[in-house]
Design a protein around this motif. Structure first.
Motif, PDB file in Angstrom:
ATOM      1  N   LEU A 109     -40.496 -24.038 -23.520  1.00 23.83           N
ATOM      2  CA  LEU A 109     -40.148 -24.736 -24.766  1.00 23.83           C
ATOM      3  C   LEU A 109     -39.970 -23.755 -25.919  1.00 23.83           C
ATOM      4  N   ASN A 110     -40.880 -22.804 -26.022  1.00 27.05           N
ATOM      5  CA  ASN A 110     -40.800 -21.842 -27.118  1.00 27.05           C
ATOM      6  C   ASN A 110     -39.540 -20.988 -27.032  1.00 27.05           C
ATOM      7  N   GLU A 111     -39.167 -20.599 -25.808  1.00 23.49           N
ATOM      8  CA  GLU A 111     -37.951 -19.807 -25.628  1.00 23.49           C
ATOM      9  C   GLU A 111     -36.709 -20.585 -26.054  1.00 23.49           C
ATOM     10  N   GLN A 112     -36.702 -21.891 -25.802  1.00 26.46           N
ATOM     11  CA  GLN A 112     -35.532 -22.709 -26.100  1.00 26.46           C
ATOM     12  C   GLN A 112     -35.511 -23.211 -27.540  1.00 26.46           C
ATOM     13  N   LEU A 113     -36.684 -23.538 -28.091  1.00 23.35           N
ATOM     14  CA  LEU A 113     -36.752 -24.212 -29.390  1.00 23.35           C
ATOM     15  C   LEU A 113     -37.105 -23.280 -30.537  1.00 23.35           C
ATOM     16  N   HIS A 114     -37.749 -22.172 -30.217  1.00 22.20           N
ATOM     17  CA  HIS A 114     -38.164 -21.190 -31.228  1.00 22.20           C
ATOM     18  C   HIS A 114     -39.089 -21.814 -32.272  1.00 22.20           C
ATOM     19  N   VAL A 115     -39.987 -22.673 -31.818  1.00 20.10           N
ATOM     20  CA  VAL A 115     -41.030 -23.227 -32.673  1.00 20.10           C
ATOM     21  C   VAL A 115     -42.369 -22.996 -31.982  1.00 20.10           C
ATOM     22  N   PRO A 116     -43.451 -22.911 -32.755  1.00 17.04           N
ATOM     23  CA  PRO A 116     -44.774 -22.731 -32.138  1.00 17.04           C
ATOM     24  C   PRO A 116     -45.125 -23.916 -31.243  1.00 17.04           C
ATOM     25  N   ILE A 117     -45.815 -23.615 -30.142  1.00 19.52           N
ATOM     26  CA  ILE A 117     -46.255 -24.643 -29.204  1.00 19.52           C
ATOM     27  C   ILE A 117     -47.772 -24.516 -29.039  1.00 19.52           C
ATOM     28  N   GLY A 118     -48.461 -25.612 -29.305  1.00 27.42           N
ATOM     29  CA  GLY A 118     -49.906 -25.661 -29.135  1.00 27.42           C
ATOM     30  C   GLY A 118     -50.276 -26.475 -27.913  1.00 27.42           C
ATOM     31  N   LEU A 119     -51.244 -25.995 -27.155  1.00 28.94           N
ATOM     32  CA  LEU A 119     -51.715 -26.676 -25.953  1.00 28.94           C
ATOM     33  C   LEU A 119     -53.178 -27.053 -26.134  1.00 28.94           C
ATOM     34  N   ILE A 120     -53.480 -28.343 -26.011  1.00 21.73           N
ATOM     35  CA  ILE A 120     -54.866 -28.797 -25.984  1.00 21.73           C
ATOM     36  C   ILE A 120     -55.186 -29.125 -24.537  1.00 21.73           C
ATOM     37  N   HIS A 121     -55.969 -28.267 -23.923  1.00 25.75           N
ATOM     38  CA  HIS A 121     -56.207 -28.335 -22.477  1.00 25.75           C
ATOM     39  C   HIS A 121     -57.507 -29.088 -22.198  1.00 25.75           C
ATOM     40  N   THR A 122     -57.387 -30.315 -21.680  1.00 21.62           N
ATOM     41  CA  THR A 122     -58.542 -31.128 -21.364  1.00 21.62           C
ATOM     42  C   THR A 122     -58.394 -31.642 -19.936  1.00 21.62           C
ATOM     43  N   SER A 123     -58.969 -30.934 -18.985  1.00 15.56           N
ATOM     44  CA  SER A 123     -58.838 -31.307 -17.575  1.00 15.56           C
ATOM     45  C   SER A 123     -60.142 -31.021 -16.844  1.00 15.56           C
ATOM     46  N   TRP A 124     -60.246 -31.600 -15.637  1.00  8.84           N
ATOM     47  CA  TRP A 124     -61.449 -31.389 -14.826  1.00  8.84           C
ATOM     48  C   TRP A 124     -61.045 -31.584 -13.373  1.00  8.84           C
ATOM     49  N   GLY A 125     -61.248 -30.547 -12.553  1.00 10.88           N
ATOM     50  CA  GLY A 125     -60.863 -30.607 -11.149  1.00 10.88           C
ATOM     51  C   GLY A 125     -61.574 -31.704 -10.383  1.00 10.88           C
TER      52      GLY A 125
END
Length: 652
Positions: free
Chosen positions: A178-194
């Motif tokens: 996304l960042n390569e295509q849109l040139h805007v900052p991308i934030g990831l909120i990672h909430t997972s549990w195996g």
């Protein structure tokens, strides 16, 4: 008088400490806020305390309510930064280096949790990852019986060779594209549990109000986790008492690595096979496994290779009392070198201590994964092994994320609402495969529940279809739970503003955690670029639309054919199709491309009525693509009874 002054000063200090303005832990230095939307900022203070919030050119004030809670909505901002966010009450807070961009929730189970440091070419990926416009926030694992106000402490980290290895791999490669295509900052909120089921991620209210779960929830009270833990502890203790009479002391358990111990009275368990599906349901802890194998005199003393396949989670392995290896990674296939001089003529003993910290446990590979290889001669180790429980894991009072509904929603989703987001990406379903048919209701419920609670409209929700993996040799002949779960995921596309990444071609039949997460992230990003960002790109492989029968042939029509249908492998013919007549018995079918359609047939079925494609746990052989390289989604044209149709979610 002096005592009164000191008492007054102490009272004032105590009052000021109580009145300290505080932001939730999702706010912090290096964070990314959602552009082009109102920006919720909230927190806690003393009751009726006046708070001033400043950001970029904005200043807003608010008064905390009688419970000390406050919230403001800042006006939308364009992509950019860095800015500082300041919050002032009786104390000052400043959050530094804040960017405006797009924020995506990354959630699910272990394949979303899977780190960049474990992917294909991980060292190269980490070395090239420096990009301050991609930032990652990891939510520490937590459970709660009721919705929590805040999450455990964590931090926003920019992508860099030092940080990226611990990012969610699917999320990172999604963000990078996304960042390569849109040139805007991308934030990831990672909430997972195996290893987690979908029901633990849904709110109690959402489950209660849904017809598929309402009856269950009426009889499922809100419990104190300590009380529930006691019930769970007693259940595990009863299991141990029934199986072996109790737990050993530490010295006894340590001796189980030795060659000469009496294990004839130990119970037997089929290996490979997760122990949750056998004698140890919902058990987390340490279990020893022992097995015997014979070596010919000519091979005695020779070096050898020991293969055990993947083990969930960690192991320490011994041959004749000699430690030959250990691994602390649930997804790794165990291959250990047995040094010269360890093996002896006649009987040899293998002992494996396995620690499972949550979810599945034990030997999780295929029978063909377990062998001793001496100079090219393989001797199978699959079969019934002796086992004995050494200890129980007591973390979180022996209550896991799947122990009760809504535990992860309460602790790992609710506290970050109403943080402004662009959308969500999701990789989960493996742990729901036994109840795949009910996933048709459960997964759309999760999507709609999150949207209702976030109150930010029908935000994009994109998900990954299960990869190829030989879970239980499932196919059309004996039924495939994984195929039915994939079907439930496909049906979830009926929920508005959703999208699915098909990855049957990049799975690993013997590893539930395929290491190619680059293409997973890219395919999710392709969906987002088309559906969310309006780009004119191909984002999907062929999707079944309709069928027409002519004699013993069936002609299939597809949407999303892109530049045209193609076969992607060296053989040049299509694989993965099956045909059945009214007897519901499927036969392997020949298939060929006819323009934008596929014609399938077999001489064994003169009057076909149904077609299936990729209907198996392991469907890696499927090779119908469009010319842009996206695989066709698995499907069936029949609606015959599913093997999971009668399996329902229950709470013990």
């Amino acid at each position: 008088m002096k005592k009164r002054v000191l008492l007054l000063a102490a009272t004032m200090i105590s009052s000021m400490a109580f009145a300290t303005v505080r932001l939730p832990n999702i706010f912090g230095d290096n964070m990314i806020l959602q552009r082009d939307k109102p920006i919720p900022v909230w927190g806690w203070a003393d009751k009726n305390e006046k708070i001033t919030i400043r950001f970029n050119q904005q200043t807003k004030t608010v008064k905390a309510d009688k419970n000390g809670q406050w919230k403001v909505l800042l006006n939308p901002e364009k992509a950019g930064g860095p800015y500082n966010l300041s919050v002032k009450g009786q104390n000052d807070i400043t959050v530094h280096d804040v960017l405006m961009g797009d924020v995506w929730i990354c959630s699910g189970q272990s394949n979303m949790e899977f780190h960049v440091k474990d992917v294909l070419n991980a060292d190269r990926e980490k070395a090239a990852s420096a990009n301050p416009d991609i930032r990652h926030f990891y939510l520490p694992k937590d459970i709660s019986a009721t919705p929590k106000a805040d999450i455990k402490q964590s931090a926003w980290l920019p992508a860099s060779p030092e940080n990226t290895g611990d990012f969610t791999a699917v999320g990172y490669f999604f963000a990078r594209t996304l960042n390569e295509q849109l040139h805007v900052p991308i934030g990831l909120i990672h909430t997972s549990w195996g290893g987690t089921i979908v029901e633990t991620w849904i709110s109690r209210e959402g489950l209660t109000d849904n017809e598929a779960f309402s009856d269950l929830m009426k009889n499922t009270p809100v419990l104190n986790l300590d009380s529930f833990a006691l019930v769970n502890k007693n259940r595990v203790a009863k299991t141990i008492q029934t199986l072996q009479g109790g737990l050993p002391d530490a010295a006894t358990a340590t001796s189980w690595s030795s060659e000469n111990i009496a294990d004839q009275s130990w119970l037997k368990m089929k290996v490979p096979g997760a122990w949750e599906t056998q004698q140890l349901p919902d058990f987390d802890g340490e279990v020893w496994f022992r097995n015997n194998f014979n070596i010919a005199p000519a091979d005695a003393g020779k070096p050898a290779e020991l293969s055990l396949g993947p083990i969930d989670d960690n192991d320490v392995t011994y041959i004749n009392g000699t430690r030959v290896g250990s691994t602390n990674l649930y997804s790794a296939s165990r291959v250990y070198q047995i040094p010269a001089g360890v093996l002896k003529a006649g009987n040899n003993v293998i002992a494996v201590k396995i620690q499972d910290t949550g979810g599945g446990g034990g030997f999780t590979g295929e029978s063909s994964d377990l062998f001793v290889n001496i100079a090219g001669h393989k001797q199978s180790l699959a079969g019934n092994w002796a086992f004995r429980i050494a200890s129980v894991i007591t973390a979180d009072n022996n209550v896991g994320p799947n122990s009760y509904p809504s535990l992860l929603y309460n602790a790992m989703i609710h506290p970050i609402i109403p943080f402004a987001i662009k959308g969500a990406i999701w990789y989960q379903g493996e742990s729901n495969a036994d109840r795949a048919y009910q996933y048709r209701k459960a997964f759309p419920l999760l999507i709609n529940d999150w949207r209702r609670l976030w109150n930010q409209g029908e935000f994009p929700f994109y998900f990954v279809q299960l990869a190829s993996f030989n879970s239980a040799n499932g196919n059309s002949q004996n039924g495939s739970k994984w195929a039915e779960l994939r079907e439930a995921q496909t049906l979830s596309l009926n929920v508005p503003n959703t999208g699915m990444a098909v990855i049957t071609d990049i799975g690993e039949p013997k590893d539930i955690h395929p290491r190619n997460k680059q293409d997973v992230g890219k395919r999710l990003a392709a969906v987002a670029l088309h559906n969310t960002y309006g780009q004119n790109n191909i984002f999907s492989g062929p999707v079944y639309q309709s069928m027409q029968t002519n004699g013993n042939k069936i002609t299939l029509s597809f949407t999303s054919t892109g530049g045209g249908l193609t076969v992607k492998d060296k053989y040049g013919y299509i694989r993965g199709f099956e045909i059945a007549g009214t007897d519901q018995q499927f036969h392997y079918a020949k298939a060929y491309i006819d323009g934008d359609k596929v014609v399938v047939y077999t001489d064994e079925v003169s009057s076909p009525v149904a077609v299936r494609y990729g209907w198996a746990d392991d469907n890696l052989e499927d090779n119908l693509f469009n010319k842009e390289g996206f695989p066709a989604a698995p499907f069936r044209t029949d609606n015959w009874k599913s093997v999971t149709e009668d399996k329902k979610y229950s709470v013990r």
